[in-house]
Design a protein around this motif. Structure first.
Motif, PDB file in Angstrom:
ATOM      1  N   VAL A 298      38.118  44.486  63.009  1.00 18.97           N
ATOM      2  CA  VAL A 298      37.113  43.495  62.683  1.00 18.97           C
ATOM      3  C   VAL A 298      37.498  42.147  63.269  1.00 18.97           C
ATOM      4  N   ALA A 299      36.480  41.348  63.521  1.00 14.38           N
ATOM      5  CA  ALA A 299      36.699  40.076  64.190  1.00 14.38           C
ATOM      6  C   ALA A 299      37.523  39.133  63.325  1.00 14.38           C
ATOM      7  N   GLY A 300      38.134  38.175  63.978  1.00 10.33           N
ATOM      8  CA  GLY A 300      38.986  37.224  63.273  1.00 10.33           C
ATOM      9  C   GLY A 300      38.212  36.292  62.359  1.00 10.33           C
ATOM     10  N   SER A 301      36.895  36.355  62.449  1.00  8.66           N
ATOM     11  CA  SER A 301      36.086  35.406  61.691  1.00  8.66           C
ATOM     12  C   SER A 301      35.917  35.800  60.229  1.00  8.66           C
ATOM     13  N   THR A 302      36.413  36.983  59.865  1.00 11.58           N
ATOM     14  CA  THR A 302      36.215  37.476  58.509  1.00 11.58           C
ATOM     15  C   THR A 302      36.680  36.454  57.463  1.00 11.58           C
ATOM     16  N   ARG A 303      35.846  36.255  56.459  1.00  8.91           N
ATOM     17  CA  ARG A 303      36.239  35.351  55.371  1.00  8.91           C
ATOM     18  C   ARG A 303      36.885  36.163  54.265  1.00  8.91           C
ATOM     19  N   TYR A 304      37.935  35.643  53.704  1.00  7.98           N
ATOM     20  CA  TYR A 304      38.611  36.332  52.615  1.00  7.98           C
ATOM     21  C   TYR A 304      38.506  35.466  51.361  1.00  7.98           C
ATOM     22  N   PRO A 305      37.521  35.692  50.534  1.00  7.10           N
ATOM     23  CA  PRO A 305      37.426  34.840  49.349  1.00  7.10           C
ATOM     24  C   PRO A 305      38.551  35.110  48.359  1.00  7.10           C
ATOM     25  N   SER A 306      38.441  34.503  47.192  1.00  8.65           N
ATOM     26  CA  SER A 306      39.563  34.325  46.288  1.00  8.65           C
ATOM     27  C   SER A 306      40.339  35.583  45.897  1.00  8.65           C
ATOM     28  N   PHE A 307      39.682  36.707  45.691  1.00  7.11           N
ATOM     29  CA  PHE A 307      40.415  37.889  45.223  1.00  7.11           C
ATOM     30  C   PHE A 307      41.556  38.237  46.177  1.00  7.11           C
ATOM     31  N   ILE A 308      41.228  38.229  47.464  1.00  9.02           N
ATOM     32  CA  ILE A 308      42.232  38.598  48.459  1.00  9.02           C
ATOM     33  C   ILE A 308      43.266  37.478  48.631  1.00  9.02           C
ATOM     34  N   ASP A 309      42.806  36.238  48.467  1.00  9.42           N
ATOM     35  CA  ASP A 309      43.758  35.123  48.478  1.00  9.42           C
ATOM     36  C   ASP A 309      44.764  35.274  47.337  1.00  9.42           C
ATOM     37  N   ASP A 310      44.251  35.600  46.156  1.00  4.80           N
ATOM     38  CA  ASP A 310      45.133  35.779  44.992  1.00  4.80           C
ATOM     39  C   ASP A 310      46.114  36.913  45.235  1.00  4.80           C
ATOM     40  N   LEU A 311      45.605  37.994  45.839  1.00  2.61           N
ATOM     41  CA  LEU A 311      46.443  39.153  46.109  1.00  2.61           C
ATOM     42  C   LEU A 311      47.583  38.766  47.065  1.00  2.61           C
ATOM     43  N   ALA A 312      47.235  37.981  48.082  1.00  2.00           N
ATOM     44  CA  ALA A 312      48.256  37.557  49.047  1.00  2.00           C
ATOM     45  C   ALA A 312      49.330  36.716  48.379  1.00  2.00           C
ATOM     46  N   ARG A 313      48.941  36.010  47.300  1.00  2.00           N
ATOM     47  CA  ARG A 313      49.914  35.158  46.599  1.00  2.00           C
ATOM     48  C   ARG A 313      50.674  35.916  45.519  1.00  2.00           C
ATOM     49  N   SER A 314      50.320  37.178  45.312  1.00  2.00           N
ATOM     50  CA  SER A 314      50.951  37.967  44.240  1.00  2.00           C
ATOM     51  C   SER A 314      52.386  38.316  44.597  1.00  2.00           C
ATOM     52  N   GLU A 315      53.072  38.929  43.639  1.00  2.00           N
ATOM     53  CA  GLU A 315      54.453  39.381  43.855  1.00  2.00           C
ATOM     54  C   GLU A 315      54.544  40.297  45.092  1.00  2.00           C
ATOM     55  N   SER A 316      53.580  41.224  45.230  1.00  2.00           N
ATOM     56  CA  SER A 316      53.601  42.130  46.386  1.00  2.00           C
ATOM     57  C   SER A 316      53.473  41.358  47.699  1.00  2.00           C
ATOM     58  N   GLY A 317      52.613  40.368  47.681  1.00  2.00           N
ATOM     59  CA  GLY A 317      52.418  39.565  48.881  1.00  2.00           C
ATOM     60  C   GLY A 317      53.699  38.828  49.252  1.00  2.00           C
TER      61      GLY A 317
END
Lengths: 339, 339
Positions: free
Chosen positions: B3-22
């Motif tokens: 998928v193109a680089g333009s994809t928006r990642y709203p909050s759920f995925i942002d939160d996931l990236a900030r999680s312990e796993s991230g």
């Protein structure tokens, strides 16, 4: 990442290609890559077929057979090593902007750079799948070890490619890094090819490790052989440098050995010759004399023979068999058919 | 292939990236790719770092944890899925002549095409080695299955890439081949990512197969989502086509659904618009009206929701856990945060 397409394969390897194993490999390759209307398949087929001597898959087959495995069981994995080899050729032809390969337009010329990139990638993925397929007769742990061997060889090829690019025209660094460079760009895949054959043939660890070392020495000798062929291409075999080596600044072993042996003043002159890519009047003659006086061609030949002998010594772990003889023959061929 | 680089990642995925796993993934990635003087390492580091949201490795980790595995055990394999993904981006940027990626010069621009080819290859080989490393806690047969999953996904990505290239500007073929194309170019890697996590987490076959299907549906929804984002980029979200879709002739689902629904005369006109890449006066307005009248944006959204729901249904095999919730959340996020 691999030896130039100019390599000559005298009779031993020709005979090997015409052997039962060679027929088996060619038949299986054809069966796996039939004509289809798909363009990606067509590019891969163009890259793979008609097959060359398939020295690498041949070594996988015979390594497997020499340790008691069945050639048919490891056939897919043997082709996998050819896929990886051909993938690197396809990507190299983009990198080096080579327009010819085996006397035909190279893949990027015939199908464009995007097609060549994707076909190379495709072949890499097929290589890994083929290793898995070729491991059905052995415990999964051996397949995992074979996958690891291929992945490590692939990484080494990339490092070797990057290193050679950096060393072009830099004989100081070239002399220092040559052994590591040819280990990465040629030795590592030959190592993997034999290691994979031994692993999937069911060898015990001591034996598969010896065959891996055998492969690395054969590959190293093979690369030095390729370096030497540039200097033995005249009927008189006087050690006259093929102009292509001077033209592309590739750090071959004879040049590097000469560089190591000469005075600082002569080094400056040699660098100047390489810098102008051998285009000055008398350049080729001057380098020819330099190589002769430094004994560089003989020195390179001695190193090649040394690696071929170390390769043969590793085969002491094998019990006598026709395949063990083939492996011995490959190491012997490396040197004996060089004039 | 992705998928193109333009994809928006709203909050759920942002939160996931900030999680312990991230944090775990980012720390391990940094540890594995330290600064070195090596140029090839530098190119790979430039391609990998700073890390994006790492949705794919995150799914590998949570798939493993959801079946009872330890995230730390599969950490290497999770990064392996990111290596493969980034390798395809690097090679795609050569193929598509893209100059920007994540707001920086793309790898081929920053380091040249040869460097980008070798770095992409290097990442592919690292990906396979990482899968092996991430499989130390499970029987070798599971590692072999994970290697196979990655090799198959890689082949699918290449086929998807080749197919998309062929379909550009050909809406007739596009409508027919769209489901297969997005399965290959996006679904297959998401499928492998979840399958690998389940296999290396120690799942039984029924469960790992369900997680593989979950991944494929998520990936399919993700690709349709990306297609849709082009049409929802105005504040009013009226379904106005982003000019980039008309400019590059990419067969997005809304365009294809509209094409399917309209008269032959309108098809000829739409093909003409695409042929001139939306550059004619009133082209964008005409396509906007066409999409609206054909209900194409809503139709695409319905398909996306359908795949997201099928993905969630596959998770019924899991016992409740925080990681199962994350996987559910990812499927839900695909659709819920689309306006």
């Amino acid at each position: 990442m691999t030896v130039a397409g100019s390599t000559r394969y005298p009779s031993f390897i020709d005979d090997l290609a015409r052997s039962e194993s060679g027929r088996l490999l060619r038949a299986e390759l054809g069966r796996r890559w039939p004509e289809t209307p798909d363009r990606l398949d067509a590019i891969v087929r163009y890259a793979l077929l008609p097959a060359g001597k398939m020295l690498r898959p041949m070594m996988t087959l015979h390594a497997a057979e020499a340790v008691g495995g069945s050639p048919r069981d490891v056939l897919a994995a043997a082709l996998g090593t050819e896929y990886l080899h051909v993938a690197t050729l396809v990507h190299d032809d983009i990198i080096d902007a080579d327009t010819l390969r085996r006397g035909r337009p190279a893949v990027p010329v015939a199908y464009g750079i995007p097609g060549a990139i994707v076909a190379g990638d495709h072949l890499i993925f097929h290589a890994f799948q083929a290793i898995v397929e070729g491991g059905r007769a052995v415990p999964p742990a051996s397949v995992v070890a074979a996958v690891t061997a291929l992945a490590e060889a692939g990484q080494d090829l990339c490092r070797g490619q990057a290193m050679e690019e950096r060393l072009v025209g830099d004989l100081d660094a070239g002399a220092r890094w040559y052994p590591e460079m040819i280990r990465l760009k040629t030795g590592s895949l030959f190592r993997a090819v034999c290691h994979i054959g031994a692993l999937l043939g069911g060898a015990e660890p001591r034996v598969s490790a010896a065959l891996a070392r055998y492969g690395e020495h054969v590959g190293t000798a093979f690369q030095i052989r390729d370096d030497l062929l540039s200097y033995l291409s005249t009927p008189e075999q006087t050690g006259k440098p093929a102009t292509s080596d001077l033209n592309n600044g590739r750090p071959t072993l004879p040049l590097l050995l000469a560089y190591d042996a000469i005075s600082d003043a002569a080094r400056v002159e040699l660098l100047a010759v390489l810098h102008r890519r051998g285009a000055g009047p008398g350049d080729v003659e001057w380098v020819t004399a330099l190589l002769r006086d430094a004994g560089a061609v003989d020195g390179a030949r001695r190193r090649m023979v040394e690696h071929a002998e170390r390769a043969r010594a590793e085969l002491a772990v094998l019990t006598p068999s026709a395949s063990a003889d083939v492996l011995t023959g490959i190491a012997a061929w490396m040197t004996s058919e060089m004039a």
